[in-house]
Design a protein around this motif. Structure first.
Motif, PDB file in Angstrom:
ATOM      1  N   TYR A  50       0.851  -1.202   0.000  1.00  0.00           N
ATOM      2  CA  TYR A  50       0.000   0.000   0.000  1.00  0.00           C
ATOM      3  C   TYR A  50       0.883   1.247   0.000  1.00  0.00           C
ATOM      4  O   TYR A  50       1.814   1.369   0.769  1.00  0.00           O
ATOM      5  CB  TYR A  50      -0.923   0.028   1.216  1.00  0.00           C
ATOM      6  CG  TYR A  50      -1.898   1.178   1.171  1.00  0.00           C
ATOM      7  CD1 TYR A  50      -3.072   1.080   0.433  1.00  0.00           C
ATOM      8  CD2 TYR A  50      -1.640   2.366   1.831  1.00  0.00           C
ATOM      9  CE1 TYR A  50      -3.961   2.126   0.373  1.00  0.00           C
ATOM     10  CE2 TYR A  50      -2.519   3.423   1.777  1.00  0.00           C
ATOM     11  CZ  TYR A  50      -3.683   3.313   1.039  1.00  0.00           C
ATOM     12  OH  TYR A  50      -4.565   4.353   0.970  1.00  0.00           O
ATOM     13  N   VAL A  77     -12.940   2.395   7.448  1.00  0.00           N
ATOM     14  CA  VAL A  77     -12.302   2.240   6.139  1.00  0.00           C
ATOM     15  C   VAL A  77     -12.023   3.627   5.583  1.00  0.00           C
ATOM     16  O   VAL A  77     -12.949   4.385   5.302  1.00  0.00           O
ATOM     17  CB  VAL A  77     -13.204   1.457   5.160  1.00  0.00           C
ATOM     18  CG1 VAL A  77     -12.559   1.395   3.780  1.00  0.00           C
ATOM     19  CG2 VAL A  77     -13.497   0.081   5.680  1.00  0.00           C
ATOM     20  N   GLU A  78     -10.750   3.943   5.472  1.00  0.00           N
ATOM     21  CA  GLU A  78     -10.373   5.224   4.880  1.00  0.00           C
ATOM     22  C   GLU A  78     -10.336   5.107   3.367  1.00  0.00           C
ATOM     23  O   GLU A  78     -10.832   5.955   2.642  1.00  0.00           O
ATOM     24  CB  GLU A  78      -9.022   5.669   5.399  1.00  0.00           C
ATOM     25  CG  GLU A  78      -8.579   6.996   4.827  1.00  0.00           C
ATOM     26  CD  GLU A  78      -7.245   7.429   5.382  1.00  0.00           C
ATOM     27  OE1 GLU A  78      -6.364   7.750   4.566  1.00  0.00           O
ATOM     28  OE2 GLU A  78      -7.089   7.447   6.608  1.00  0.00           O
ATOM     29  N   SER A  79      -9.724   4.032   2.875  1.00  0.00           N
ATOM     30  CA  SER A  79      -9.578   3.827   1.445  1.00  0.00           C
ATOM     31  C   SER A  79      -9.519   2.333   1.167  1.00  0.00           C
ATOM     32  O   SER A  79      -8.815   1.603   1.856  1.00  0.00           O
ATOM     33  CB  SER A  79      -8.293   4.497   0.955  1.00  0.00           C
ATOM     34  OG  SER A  79      -8.024   4.137  -0.377  1.00  0.00           O
ATOM     35  N   LEU A  80     -10.250   1.896   0.184  1.00  0.00           N
ATOM     36  CA  LEU A  80     -10.227   0.493  -0.216  1.00  0.00           C
ATOM     37  C   LEU A  80     -10.478   0.431  -1.713  1.00  0.00           C
ATOM     38  O   LEU A  80     -11.524   0.887  -2.189  1.00  0.00           O
ATOM     39  CB  LEU A  80     -11.311  -0.295   0.537  1.00  0.00           C
ATOM     40  CG  LEU A  80     -11.338  -1.791   0.288  1.00  0.00           C
ATOM     41  CD1 LEU A  80     -11.548  -2.533   1.597  1.00  0.00           C
ATOM     42  CD2 LEU A  80     -12.429  -2.172  -0.685  1.00  0.00           C
ATOM     43  N   VAL A  81      -9.507  -0.063  -2.457  1.00  0.00           N
ATOM     44  CA  VAL A  81      -9.634  -0.231  -3.911  1.00  0.00           C
ATOM     45  C   VAL A  81      -9.109  -1.620  -4.236  1.00  0.00           C
ATOM     46  O   VAL A  81      -7.902  -1.866  -4.214  1.00  0.00           O
ATOM     47  CB  VAL A  81      -8.858   0.846  -4.692  1.00  0.00           C
ATOM     48  CG1 VAL A  81      -9.038   0.630  -6.185  1.00  0.00           C
ATOM     49  CG2 VAL A  81      -9.293   2.240  -4.281  1.00  0.00           C
ATOM     50  N   TRP A 109     -15.859  -6.739   1.505  1.00  0.00           N
ATOM     51  CA  TRP A 109     -15.692  -5.671   0.524  1.00  0.00           C
ATOM     52  C   TRP A 109     -14.899  -6.165  -0.669  1.00  0.00           C
ATOM     53  O   TRP A 109     -13.949  -6.922  -0.532  1.00  0.00           O
ATOM     54  CB  TRP A 109     -14.899  -4.508   1.110  1.00  0.00           C
ATOM     55  CG  TRP A 109     -15.624  -3.621   2.053  1.00  0.00           C
ATOM     56  CD1 TRP A 109     -16.629  -2.738   1.765  1.00  0.00           C
ATOM     57  CD2 TRP A 109     -15.382  -3.492   3.449  1.00  0.00           C
ATOM     58  NE1 TRP A 109     -17.009  -2.079   2.896  1.00  0.00           N
ATOM     59  CE2 TRP A 109     -16.267  -2.525   3.949  1.00  0.00           C
ATOM     60  CE3 TRP A 109     -14.493  -4.101   4.335  1.00  0.00           C
ATOM     61  CZ2 TRP A 109     -16.291  -2.149   5.285  1.00  0.00           C
ATOM     62  CZ3 TRP A 109     -14.517  -3.738   5.665  1.00  0.00           C
ATOM     63  CH2 TRP A 109     -15.403  -2.772   6.128  1.00  0.00           C
ATOM     64  N   SER A 112     -14.473  -0.815  -4.730  1.00  0.00           N
ATOM     65  CA  SER A 112     -14.029   0.391  -4.031  1.00  0.00           C
ATOM     66  C   SER A 112     -14.963   0.738  -2.884  1.00  0.00           C
ATOM     67  O   SER A 112     -16.169   0.538  -2.972  1.00  0.00           O
ATOM     68  CB  SER A 112     -13.997   1.582  -4.992  1.00  0.00           C
ATOM     69  OG  SER A 112     -13.067   1.337  -6.034  1.00  0.00           O
ATOM     70  N   ALA A 114     -15.008   3.677   0.711  1.00  0.00           N
ATOM     71  CA  ALA A 114     -14.333   4.686   1.533  1.00  0.00           C
ATOM     72  C   ALA A 114     -15.332   5.240   2.533  1.00  0.00           C
ATOM     73  O   ALA A 114     -16.549   5.172   2.327  1.00  0.00           O
ATOM     74  CB  ALA A 114     -13.776   5.811   0.665  1.00  0.00           C
ATOM     75  N   GLN A 115     -14.806   5.751   3.616  1.00  0.00           N
ATOM     76  CA  GLN A 115     -15.593   6.408   4.651  1.00  0.00           C
ATOM     77  C   GLN A 115     -16.743   5.529   5.154  1.00  0.00           C
ATOM     78  O   GLN A 115     -17.870   5.970   5.308  1.00  0.00           O
ATOM     79  CB  GLN A 115     -16.141   7.750   4.136  1.00  0.00           C
ATOM     80  CG  GLN A 115     -15.078   8.678   3.574  1.00  0.00           C
ATOM     81  CD  GLN A 115     -13.924   8.920   4.545  1.00  0.00           C
ATOM     82  OE1 GLN A 115     -14.134   9.129   5.724  1.00  0.00           O
ATOM     83  NE2 GLN A 115     -12.701   8.860   4.045  1.00  0.00           N
TER      84      GLN A 115
END
Length: 127
Positions: A50, A77-81, A109, A112, A114-115
């Motif tokens: 990451y 979850v701040e960021s997930l892609v 998940w 994508s 986020a938040q």
């Protein structure tokens, strides 16, 4: 790091006081099935690579988060892609409401996100 303090039966002195801190995040290229136990009051979980590039293919990571008695865990979850797929059958991150993957699954998940956040019902989350 592992510290061990041992005393004998001869003399006694004042002792010592130590401080510790996390100074730099160690980024790994792969998990290779590693199991990480997290029990600090807060922390950051990142996928391999990451911030450096893409995560590796054909890899598995396990994280168990535990909190003190009479507390719960909030996972944000701040960021997930991730690779998107029907029913999240390719690349995915799953979260269970307990110490292992036999507990109730809270969320899976892929694609994508986020938040978003999850809240445990007890003192463990397993990812």
């Amino acid at each position: 790091m592992y510290l061990k303090f041992t005393t004998d039966t001869h003399a006694q002195y004042i002792g010592f006081k130590l401080f510790y801190e996390f100074i730099e995040e160690v980024k790994k290229d792969r998990c290779d099935g590693a199991f990480y136990t997290l029990n600090e009051m807060n922390g950051v979980i990142i996928s391999p690579n990451y911030g450096k590039g893409e995560y590796p293919e054909d890899d598995i990571c396990h994280w168990q988060i535990s909190s003190p008695e009479d507390t719960r865990i909030r996972l944000k979850v701040e960021s997930l892609v991730l690779e998107d797929s029907v029913d999240c059958t390719k690349d995915y991150l799953s979260v269970w409401d307990g110490p292992g993957d036999t507990a109730d699954e809270l969320k899976t998940w892929c694609g994508s996100a986020a938040q978003q956040q999850l809240l445990s019902s007890g003192t463990y989350l397993y990812l």
